[in-house]
Design a protein around this motif. Sequence first.
Motif, PDB file in Angstrom:
ATOM      1  N   SER A  67     -14.085   1.955  -0.528  1.00  0.00           N
ATOM      2  CA  SER A  67     -13.862   1.423  -2.010  1.00  0.00           C
ATOM      3  C   SER A  67     -12.335   2.234  -2.382  1.00  0.00           C
ATOM      4  O   SER A  67     -11.380   1.356  -2.720  1.00  0.00           O
ATOM      5  CB  SER A  67     -14.830   1.454  -3.171  1.00  0.00           C
ATOM      6  OG  SER A  67     -14.353   0.977  -4.139  1.00  0.00           O
ATOM      7  N   ASP A  68     -12.215   3.489  -2.278  1.00  0.00           N
ATOM      8  CA  ASP A  68     -11.276   4.222  -2.819  1.00  0.00           C
ATOM      9  C   ASP A  68      -9.991   3.895  -1.795  1.00  0.00           C
ATOM     10  O   ASP A  68      -8.978   3.793  -2.047  1.00  0.00           O
ATOM     11  CB  ASP A  68     -11.520   5.703  -2.730  1.00  0.00           C
ATOM     12  CG  ASP A  68     -12.531   5.949  -3.858  1.00  0.00           C
ATOM     13  OD1 ASP A  68     -12.642   5.377  -4.880  1.00  0.00           O
ATOM     14  OD2 ASP A  68     -13.179   7.150  -3.717  1.00  0.00           O
ATOM     15  N   TRP A  69     -10.488   3.877  -0.358  1.00  0.00           N
ATOM     16  CA  TRP A  69      -9.316   3.548   0.530  1.00  0.00           C
ATOM     17  C   TRP A  69      -8.562   2.083   0.134  1.00  0.00           C
ATOM     18  O   TRP A  69      -7.512   2.000   0.475  1.00  0.00           O
ATOM     19  CB  TRP A  69     -10.018   3.743   2.104  1.00  0.00           C
ATOM     20  CG  TRP A  69      -8.921   3.528   3.074  1.00  0.00           C
ATOM     21  CD1 TRP A  69      -8.204   4.457   3.590  1.00  0.00           C
ATOM     22  CD2 TRP A  69      -8.293   2.251   3.645  1.00  0.00           C
ATOM     23  NE1 TRP A  69      -7.431   3.850   4.470  1.00  0.00           N
ATOM     24  CE2 TRP A  69      -7.658   2.690   4.707  1.00  0.00           C
ATOM     25  CE3 TRP A  69      -8.709   1.050   3.408  1.00  0.00           C
ATOM     26  CZ2 TRP A  69      -6.667   1.718   5.340  1.00  0.00           C
ATOM     27  CZ3 TRP A  69      -8.187   0.155   4.380  1.00  0.00           C
ATOM     28  CH2 TRP A  69      -7.181   0.231   5.330  1.00  0.00           C
ATOM     29  N   LEU A  70      -9.619   1.038   0.076  1.00  0.00           N
ATOM     30  CA  LEU A  70      -9.039  -0.282  -0.163  1.00  0.00           C
ATOM     31  C   LEU A  70      -8.062  -0.275  -1.454  1.00  0.00           C
ATOM     32  O   LEU A  70      -7.102  -0.809  -1.448  1.00  0.00           O
ATOM     33  CB  LEU A  70     -10.178  -1.165  -0.644  1.00  0.00           C
ATOM     34  CG  LEU A  70     -11.159  -1.632   0.740  1.00  0.00           C
ATOM     35  CD1 LEU A  70     -12.247  -2.202   0.495  1.00  0.00           C
ATOM     36  CD2 LEU A  70     -10.345  -2.188   1.773  1.00  0.00           C
ATOM     37  N   ALA A  71      -8.321   0.505  -2.514  1.00  0.00           N
ATOM     38  CA  ALA A  71      -7.805   0.710  -3.569  1.00  0.00           C
ATOM     39  C   ALA A  71      -6.196   1.332  -3.570  1.00  0.00           C
ATOM     40  O   ALA A  71      -5.386   0.857  -3.964  1.00  0.00           O
ATOM     41  CB  ALA A  71      -8.418   1.405  -4.798  1.00  0.00           C
ATOM     42  N   ALA A  72      -6.327   2.080  -2.434  1.00  0.00           N
ATOM     43  CA  ALA A  72      -5.041   2.924  -2.090  1.00  0.00           C
ATOM     44  C   ALA A  72      -4.038   2.160  -1.046  1.00  0.00           C
ATOM     45  O   ALA A  72      -3.046   2.484  -0.988  1.00  0.00           O
ATOM     46  CB  ALA A  72      -5.392   4.291  -1.563  1.00  0.00           C
ATOM     47  N   HIS A  73      -4.871   1.239  -0.624  1.00  0.00           N
ATOM     48  CA  HIS A  73      -4.062   0.398   0.429  1.00  0.00           C
ATOM     49  C   HIS A  73      -4.438  -1.063   0.404  1.00  0.00           C
ATOM     50  O   HIS A  73      -5.104  -1.853   1.173  1.00  0.00           O
ATOM     51  CB  HIS A  73      -4.723   0.753   2.027  1.00  0.00           C
ATOM     52  CG  HIS A  73      -4.487   2.342   2.131  1.00  0.00           C
ATOM     53  ND1 HIS A  73      -5.508   3.269   2.026  1.00  0.00           N
ATOM     54  CD2 HIS A  73      -3.471   2.755   2.871  1.00  0.00           C
ATOM     55  CE1 HIS A  73      -5.235   4.188   2.525  1.00  0.00           C
ATOM     56  NE2 HIS A  73      -3.846   3.992   3.205  1.00  0.00           N
ATOM     57  N   PRO A  74      -3.767  -1.674  -0.880  1.00  0.00           N
ATOM     58  CA  PRO A  74      -3.836  -3.021  -1.070  1.00  0.00           C
ATOM     59  C   PRO A  74      -3.100  -3.981  -0.024  1.00  0.00           C
ATOM     60  O   PRO A  74      -2.343  -3.770   0.423  1.00  0.00           O
ATOM     61  CB  PRO A  74      -3.377  -3.183  -2.319  1.00  0.00           C
ATOM     62  CG  PRO A  74      -2.188  -2.064  -2.696  1.00  0.00           C
ATOM     63  CD  PRO A  74      -2.824  -0.911  -1.700  1.00  0.00           C
ATOM     64  N   VAL A  75      -4.079  -5.025   0.288  1.00  0.00           N
ATOM     65  CA  VAL A  75      -3.617  -6.032   1.126  1.00  0.00           C
ATOM     66  C   VAL A  75      -4.290  -7.397   0.743  1.00  0.00           C
ATOM     67  O   VAL A  75      -5.120  -7.501  -0.003  1.00  0.00           O
ATOM     68  CB  VAL A  75      -4.332  -5.824   2.787  1.00  0.00           C
ATOM     69  CG1 VAL A  75      -4.272  -6.870   3.494  1.00  0.00           C
ATOM     70  CG2 VAL A  75      -4.034  -4.529   3.286  1.00  0.00           C
ATOM     71  N   GLN A  76      -3.264  -8.411   0.828  1.00  0.00           N
ATOM     72  CA  GLN A  76      -3.524  -9.383   0.349  1.00  0.00           C
ATOM     73  C   GLN A  76      -3.984 -10.416   1.518  1.00  0.00           C
ATOM     74  O   GLN A  76      -4.506 -11.307   2.221  1.00  0.00           O
ATOM     75  CB  GLN A  76      -2.453 -10.270  -0.223  1.00  0.00           C
ATOM     76  CG  GLN A  76      -1.704  -9.626  -1.372  1.00  0.00           C
ATOM     77  CD  GLN A  76      -2.746  -9.526  -2.606  1.00  0.00           C
ATOM     78  OE1 GLN A  76      -3.544 -10.419  -2.695  1.00  0.00           O
ATOM     79  NE2 GLN A  76      -2.818  -8.366  -3.211  1.00  0.00           N
TER      80      GLN A  76
END
Length: 153
Positions: free
Chosen positions: A144-153
Amino acid sequence: MGRHRMWGKAAGALVLAAVVSGCSDSSDSADKGATKPAAKAVTVGEATATFQAAVTKFDTDGGCLEQEPGTCWEQMQALMKPARDLRKAANADKSTGPEFWSEAYALIDTMEDGIAVGEDKGFPAGGDALTNRDEVLGSAHDLSDWLAAHPVQ
């Protein structure tokens, strides 16, 4: 002898009718399956949002407070399903490559290792030893933290 022969013919006819009926049902099922539209592929953005919502729900519901084994299995599985969907979406995403997702894949693999145990092992007294809860729940939060730091659409 005539009576046995007649019974044999009747039984054979029933078996034949059952086989024909079974075959027609299975061909109908195959035809129905062939006409079903394919499931819509989930985008990385949708999969990310679903996974983040599952982690948020886990946290707002209080997480996993019980230490006893078996008390957190449902929550662990509830986080695993959207993580698997995220991996499928990341695999299908052409805008980024596997290198981009390597850390996310590693975290999902760790979650899979924890789920592969097949049950919630609980939290050991003293809290010094790691359990599959750490693999699943801890990695879910790291993802979850990684996804927040690496946003992808």
